[in-house]
Structure formats: structure tokens, C-alpha cells
Design a protein around this motif. Sequence first.
Motif, PDB file in Angstrom:
ATOM      1  N   THR A   1       0.845  -1.188   0.000  1.00 12.57           N
ATOM      2  CA  THR A   1       0.000   0.000   0.000  1.00 12.57           C
ATOM      3  C   THR A   1       0.881   1.240   0.000  1.00 12.57           C
ATOM      4  O   THR A   1       2.068   1.187   0.319  1.00 12.57           O
ATOM      5  N   LEU A   2       0.310   2.363  -0.357  1.00  8.50           N
ATOM      6  CA  LEU A   2       1.038   3.622  -0.407  1.00  8.50           C
ATOM      7  C   LEU A   2       0.809   4.416   0.870  1.00  8.50           C
ATOM      8  O   LEU A   2      -0.279   4.376   1.443  1.00  8.50           O
ATOM      9  N   GLN A   3       1.812   5.153   1.264  1.00  2.00           N
ATOM     10  CA  GLN A   3       1.686   6.055   2.396  1.00  2.00           C
ATOM     11  C   GLN A   3       0.939   7.317   1.941  1.00  2.00           C
ATOM     12  O   GLN A   3       0.900   7.643   0.756  1.00  2.00           O
ATOM     13  N   GLN A   4       0.368   8.036   2.875  1.00  2.00           N
ATOM     14  CA  GLN A   4      -0.391   9.245   2.580  1.00  2.00           C
ATOM     15  C   GLN A   4       0.435  10.227   1.756  1.00  2.00           C
ATOM     16  O   GLN A   4      -0.049  10.815   0.785  1.00  2.00           O
ATOM     17  N   GLU A   5       1.685  10.406   2.108  1.00  2.00           N
ATOM     18  CA  GLU A   5       2.543  11.367   1.407  1.00  2.00           C
ATOM     19  C   GLU A   5       2.762  10.951  -0.046  1.00  2.00           C
ATOM     20  O   GLU A   5       2.822  11.797  -0.947  1.00  2.00           O
ATOM     21  N   GLU A   6       2.893   9.640  -0.292  1.00  2.00           N
ATOM     22  CA  GLU A   6       3.083   9.156  -1.658  1.00  2.00           C
ATOM     23  C   GLU A   6       1.839   9.431  -2.506  1.00  2.00           C
ATOM     24  O   GLU A   6       1.961   9.856  -3.665  1.00  2.00           O
ATOM     25  N   VAL A   7       0.679   9.214  -1.941  1.00  2.00           N
ATOM     26  CA  VAL A   7      -0.566   9.455  -2.664  1.00  2.00           C
ATOM     27  C   VAL A   7      -0.719  10.938  -2.967  1.00  2.00           C
ATOM     28  O   VAL A   7      -1.077  11.320  -4.084  1.00  2.00           O
ATOM     29  N   GLU A   8      -0.438  11.780  -1.993  1.00  2.00           N
ATOM     30  CA  GLU A   8      -0.533  13.222  -2.216  1.00  2.00           C
ATOM     31  C   GLU A   8       0.423  13.669  -3.306  1.00  2.00           C
ATOM     32  O   GLU A   8       0.085  14.526  -4.128  1.00  2.00           O
ATOM     33  N   GLY A   9       1.619  13.092  -3.341  1.00  2.00           N
ATOM     34  CA  GLY A   9       2.585  13.425  -4.390  1.00  2.00           C
ATOM     35  C   GLY A   9       2.070  13.035  -5.760  1.00  2.00           C
ATOM     36  O   GLY A   9       2.214  13.794  -6.731  1.00  2.00           O
TER      37      GLY A   9
END
Length: 62
Positions: free
Chosen positions: A46-54
Amino acid sequence: MNTIKEKIQSILNQLPDDCSIEDIQYHLYVLEKVRQGLSVADQETTLQQEEVEGLLNKWLIE
């Protein structure tokens, strides 16, 4: 609530007495889809929140 039977009983207890079979089927469908999604999330990366926001920042126009 550990077993699927307990989860189904909980759903049935929350529905009104005059609910239709379609109402019950819908709630069972949603329960199964959520269960499948959680299973996939446990098995896959899964992706971390920061990765998704990026990623979203690259796609969205500001």
C-alpha cells in the motif's frame, strides 16, 4: 464479532423488519466487497499518505 455468521446476524438485526430480500442482498454484497478489499490491502503493498498526495499533485491542476 469474529465470524461471518455473527456479522450477518448483526446486519439482519440492524435492518428494519419490513426490509426486502434485495436489501439484505445489498448489505451482504457490501460486506463481502469490504472483506475482499481488506484482504487485498493486507496482501499487497500500500502507499503512504505522502506518496498518494505526491501522485495527486502531478495529476491535479492547481
